[in-house]
Structures are given as structure tokens and as C-alpha cells.
Write a protein that holds these residues in place. Structure first.
Motif, PDB file in Angstrom:
ATOM      1  N   LEU A  70       7.300  10.112 -18.748  1.00 42.24           N
ATOM      2  CA  LEU A  70       7.758  11.324 -18.073  1.00 42.24           C
ATOM      3  C   LEU A  70       9.264  11.350 -17.836  1.00 42.24           C
ATOM      4  O   LEU A  70       9.814  12.394 -17.487  1.00 42.24           O
ATOM      5  N   VAL A  71       9.938  10.214 -18.026  1.00 43.11           N
ATOM      6  CA  VAL A  71      11.383  10.153 -17.787  1.00 43.11           C
ATOM      7  C   VAL A  71      12.093   9.899 -19.118  1.00 43.11           C
ATOM      8  O   VAL A  71      12.374   8.757 -19.480  1.00 43.11           O
ATOM      9  N   GLY A  72      12.330  10.947 -19.862  1.00 42.23           N
ATOM     10  CA  GLY A  72      13.133  10.867 -21.074  1.00 42.23           C
ATOM     11  C   GLY A  72      12.493  10.222 -22.274  1.00 42.23           C
ATOM     12  O   GLY A  72      13.140  10.072 -23.303  1.00 42.23           O
ATOM     13  N   GLY A  73      11.253   9.774 -22.177  1.00 44.04           N
ATOM     14  CA  GLY A  73      10.573   9.174 -23.317  1.00 44.04           C
ATOM     15  C   GLY A  73      11.033   7.775 -23.674  1.00 44.04           C
ATOM     16  O   GLY A  73      10.586   7.224 -24.676  1.00 44.04           O
ATOM     17  N   ARG A  74      11.921   7.181 -22.851  1.00 45.29           N
ATOM     18  CA  ARG A  74      12.429   5.835 -23.144  1.00 45.29           C
ATOM     19  C   ARG A  74      12.504   4.967 -21.900  1.00 45.29           C
ATOM     20  O   ARG A  74      13.134   3.925 -21.903  1.00 45.29           O
ATOM     21  N   ASP A  75      11.879   5.405 -20.825  1.00 51.43           N
ATOM     22  CA  ASP A  75      11.998   4.708 -19.543  1.00 51.43           C
ATOM     23  C   ASP A  75      10.911   3.647 -19.387  1.00 51.43           C
ATOM     24  O   ASP A  75       9.766   3.855 -19.801  1.00 51.43           O
ATOM     25  N   HIS A  76      11.293   2.524 -18.788  1.00 53.00           N
ATOM     26  CA  HIS A  76      10.355   1.462 -18.453  1.00 53.00           C
ATOM     27  C   HIS A  76      10.536   1.073 -16.991  1.00 53.00           C
ATOM     28  O   HIS A  76      11.636   1.162 -16.452  1.00 53.00           O
ATOM     29  N   VAL A  77       9.445   0.649 -16.380  1.00 51.13           N
ATOM     30  CA  VAL A  77       9.448   0.235 -14.979  1.00 51.13           C
ATOM     31  C   VAL A  77       8.901  -1.181 -14.902  1.00 51.13           C
ATOM     32  O   VAL A  77       7.796  -1.454 -15.384  1.00 51.13           O
ATOM     33  N   VAL A  78       9.672  -2.075 -14.291  1.00 50.59           N
ATOM     34  CA  VAL A  78       9.212  -3.435 -14.031  1.00 50.59           C
ATOM     35  C   VAL A  78       8.652  -3.452 -12.611  1.00 50.59           C
ATOM     36  O   VAL A  78       9.331  -3.048 -11.671  1.00 50.59           O
ATOM     37  N   LEU A  79       7.419  -3.890 -12.485  1.00 53.12           N
ATOM     38  CA  LEU A  79       6.773  -3.977 -11.176  1.00 53.12           C
ATOM     39  C   LEU A  79       6.800  -5.426 -10.702  1.00 53.12           C
ATOM     40  O   LEU A  79       6.381  -6.338 -11.421  1.00 53.12           O
ATOM     41  N   TYR A  80       7.315  -5.607  -9.498  1.00 53.72           N
ATOM     42  CA  TYR A  80       7.333  -6.921  -8.851  1.00 53.72           C
ATOM     43  C   TYR A  80       6.344  -6.925  -7.704  1.00 53.72           C
ATOM     44  O   TYR A  80       6.004  -5.877  -7.149  1.00 53.72           O
ATOM     45  N   ARG A  81       5.925  -8.123  -7.326  1.00 52.24           N
ATOM     46  CA  ARG A  81       5.114  -8.307  -6.123  1.00 52.24           C
ATOM     47  C   ARG A  81       5.880  -9.201  -5.155  1.00 52.24           C
ATOM     48  O   ARG A  81       6.541 -10.154  -5.562  1.00 52.24           O
ATOM     49  N   ALA A  82       5.763  -8.852  -3.878  1.00 54.96           N
ATOM     50  CA  ALA A  82       6.399  -9.634  -2.823  1.00 54.96           C
ATOM     51  C   ALA A  82       5.439  -9.716  -1.645  1.00 54.96           C
ATOM     52  O   ALA A  82       4.983  -8.688  -1.148  1.00 54.96           O
ATOM     53  N   ALA A  83       5.118 -10.944  -1.227  1.00 51.36           N
ATOM     54  CA  ALA A  83       4.185 -11.123  -0.115  1.00 51.36           C
ATOM     55  C   ALA A  83       4.837 -11.775   1.093  1.00 51.36           C
ATOM     56  O   ALA A  83       4.299 -11.698   2.190  1.00 51.36           O
ATOM     57  N   ARG A  84       5.982 -12.413   0.895  1.00 50.36           N
ATOM     58  CA  ARG A  84       6.690 -13.022   2.025  1.00 50.36           C
ATOM     59  C   ARG A  84       7.896 -12.155   2.335  1.00 50.36           C
ATOM     60  O   ARG A  84       8.837 -12.088   1.549  1.00 50.36           O
ATOM     61  N   LEU A  85       7.839 -11.483   3.469  1.00 44.05           N
ATOM     62  CA  LEU A  85       8.844 -10.483   3.805  1.00 44.05           C
ATOM     63  C   LEU A  85       9.452 -10.733   5.175  1.00 44.05           C
ATOM     64  O   LEU A  85       8.770 -11.216   6.080  1.00 44.05           O
ATOM     65  N   THR A  86      10.699 -10.366   5.326  1.00 42.17           N
ATOM     66  CA  THR A  86      11.316 -10.213   6.635  1.00 42.17           C
ATOM     67  C   THR A  86      11.442  -8.712   6.843  1.00 42.17           C
ATOM     68  O   THR A  86      12.113  -8.020   6.068  1.00 42.17           O
ATOM     69  N   ILE A  87      10.761  -8.214   7.860  1.00 45.22           N
ATOM     70  CA  ILE A  87      10.648  -6.776   8.068  1.00 45.22           C
ATOM     71  C   ILE A  87      11.521  -6.361   9.248  1.00 45.22           C
ATOM     72  O   ILE A  87      11.298  -6.798  10.374  1.00 45.22           O
ATOM     73  N   GLY A  88      12.519  -5.533   8.961  1.00 43.73           N
ATOM     74  CA  GLY A  88      13.386  -5.005  10.004  1.00 43.73           C
ATOM     75  C   GLY A  88      12.803  -3.714  10.559  1.00 43.73           C
ATOM     76  O   GLY A  88      11.749  -3.249  10.126  1.00 43.73           O
ATOM     77  N   PRO A  89      13.508  -3.113  11.514  1.00 45.05           N
ATOM     78  CA  PRO A  89      13.044  -1.831  12.052  1.00 45.05           C
ATOM     79  C   PRO A  89      12.991  -0.779  10.948  1.00 45.05           C
ATOM     80  O   PRO A  89      13.807  -0.806  10.024  1.00 45.05           O
ATOM     81  N   ARG A  90      12.026   0.119  11.032  1.00 46.09           N
ATOM     82  CA  ARG A  90      11.919   1.182  10.038  1.00 46.09           C
ATOM     83  C   ARG A  90      13.218   1.975  10.039  1.00 46.09           C
ATOM     84  O   ARG A  90      13.740   2.335  11.100  1.00 46.09           O
ATOM     85  N   PRO A  91      13.745   2.255   8.856  1.00 46.82           N
ATOM     86  CA  PRO A  91      15.002   3.012   8.793  1.00 46.82           C
ATOM     87  C   PRO A  91      14.795   4.460   9.212  1.00 46.82           C
ATOM     88  O   PRO A  91      13.695   4.999   9.078  1.00 46.82           O
ATOM     89  N   GLU A  92      15.859   5.047   9.713  1.00 47.22           N
ATOM     90  CA  GLU A  92      15.809   6.468  10.049  1.00 47.22           C
ATOM     91  C   GLU A  92      15.905   7.280   8.763  1.00 47.22           C
ATOM     92  O   GLU A  92      16.390   6.797   7.738  1.00 47.22           O
ATOM     93  N   ARG A  93      15.453   8.513   8.839  1.00 51.72           N
ATOM     94  CA  ARG A  93      15.537   9.413   7.690  1.00 51.72           C
ATOM     95  C   ARG A  93      16.992   9.488   7.215  1.00 51.72           C
ATOM     96  O   ARG A  93      17.916   9.534   8.023  1.00 51.72           O
ATOM     97  N   ASN A  94      17.174   9.494   5.880  1.00 53.23           N
ATOM     98  CA  ASN A  94      18.510   9.624   5.312  1.00 53.23           C
ATOM     99  C   ASN A  94      18.463  10.564   4.116  1.00 53.23           C
ATOM    100  O   ASN A  94      17.459  11.249   3.913  1.00 53.23           O
ATOM    101  N   LEU A  95      19.510  10.604   3.314  1.00 52.96           N
ATOM    102  CA  LEU A  95      19.554  11.533   2.183  1.00 52.96           C
ATOM    103  C   LEU A  95      18.516  11.229   1.112  1.00 52.96           C
ATOM    104  O   LEU A  95      18.161  12.095   0.335  1.00 52.96           O
ATOM    105  N   GLU A  96      18.008  10.000   1.078  1.00 48.41           N
ATOM    106  CA  GLU A  96      17.045   9.623   0.040  1.00 48.41           C
ATOM    107  C   GLU A  96      15.637   9.411   0.582  1.00 48.41           C
ATOM    108  O   GLU A  96      14.663   9.778  -0.062  1.00 48.41           O
TER     109      GLU A  96
END
Length: 132
Positions: A70-96
Motif C-alpha cells: 500500500l506504500v508505493g509498491g516497494r515498502d517493507h516493514v521490519v517488526l521487532y519484539r520487545a518484552a523488557r521495557l522501561t515505561i515512562g509517563p504516557r506522553p501528552e497529545r502532540n502533532l503526531e
């Protein structure tokens, strides 16, 4: 060719991290494009920080590489997994990012995107696909 990354990140309770963007609908795995001079893993870590204020501890695990027609016919996505996390406060809404939160796998938001649901199903044991 373009290259993007996504991260299937889980907290100690086994909940999945999802984000909602300002420019597309639905809940997605955190991620984005790989910048010039950046490795795919560096991009995945950066996107976790920027989108959800989460740091992955230790190396990320590559879960798959998917063709995204769906993205230009040449796009690839690498999927990573992460199970050990340091979780900060949820970010506030921003431009993205409108929101970032953790959800139990059996209680995902109704508007979780189809590609995100496919990756979660694969994580839970469904046969893998090669398309995003």
C-alpha cells in the motif's frame, strides 16, 4: 525501496503497546520510517521513545520482515519484539500522536488496524504472512 519499523512491545502484565496517530485512523503498533544513517533497530528504539515514552531494555528481537504494497509498491516493514521495557509517563497529545497505551491482548480497541491485528495473531501462534 523504503523501510519502516514497528515494535510489538509488551509490559510485565502481558499487555500490548498501541498508539493512535493524528494523520491515520485506528490503533497501531508503534513505529515509523528508518531515517538516513540509522539502523532499523535504532529507528525502532527511537519510535518507542518518541511515540510512547518507552525504552526497550536489551536487544530487540526481529519478528519478521513484511512487504507493504500500500506504500508505493516497494515498502517493507521490519517488526521487532520487545518484552523488557522501561515505561515512562504516557506522553501528552502532540502533532503526531493522539494517544499511547497498553491493552490486554483479549481487550484491544475496536479500531485496532487489520495489520496490527495480524501481527498480534502471529505473536499468539497464527501462521505468519509476508505482507503487512
Amino acid at each position: 525501496m523504503t523501510l519502516g519499523v514497528r515494535v510489538l512491545a509488551t509490559d510485565p502484565a502481558g499487555r500490548l503497546l498501541l498508539v493512535r496517530h493524528t494523520y491515520v485512523s485506528g490503533w497501531h503498533l508503534p513505529g515509523g520510517g528508518v531515517d538516513l544513517g540509522e539502523t532499523a533497530e535504532q529507528a525502532a528504539r527511537r519510535e518507542l521513545r518518541e511515540e510512547a515514552n518507552v525504552e526497550a531494555e536489551g536487544p530487540l528481537t526481529i519478528s519478521g520482515c513484511y512487504f507493504n504494497p500500500l506504500v508505493g509498491g516497494r515498502d517493507h516493514v521490519v517488526l521487532y519484539r520487545a518484552a523488557r521495557l522501561t515505561i515512562g509517563p504516557r506522553p501528552e497529545r502532540n502533532l503526531e500522536i493522539v494517544a499511547a497505551d497498553f491493552f490486554p491482548p483479549d481487550a484491544l480497541p475496536d479500531d485496532t488496524t487489520p495489520a496490527t491485528l495480524r501481527r498480534i495473531a502471529e505473536w499468539q501462534g497464527a501462521p505468519p504472512s509476508d505482507r503487512w
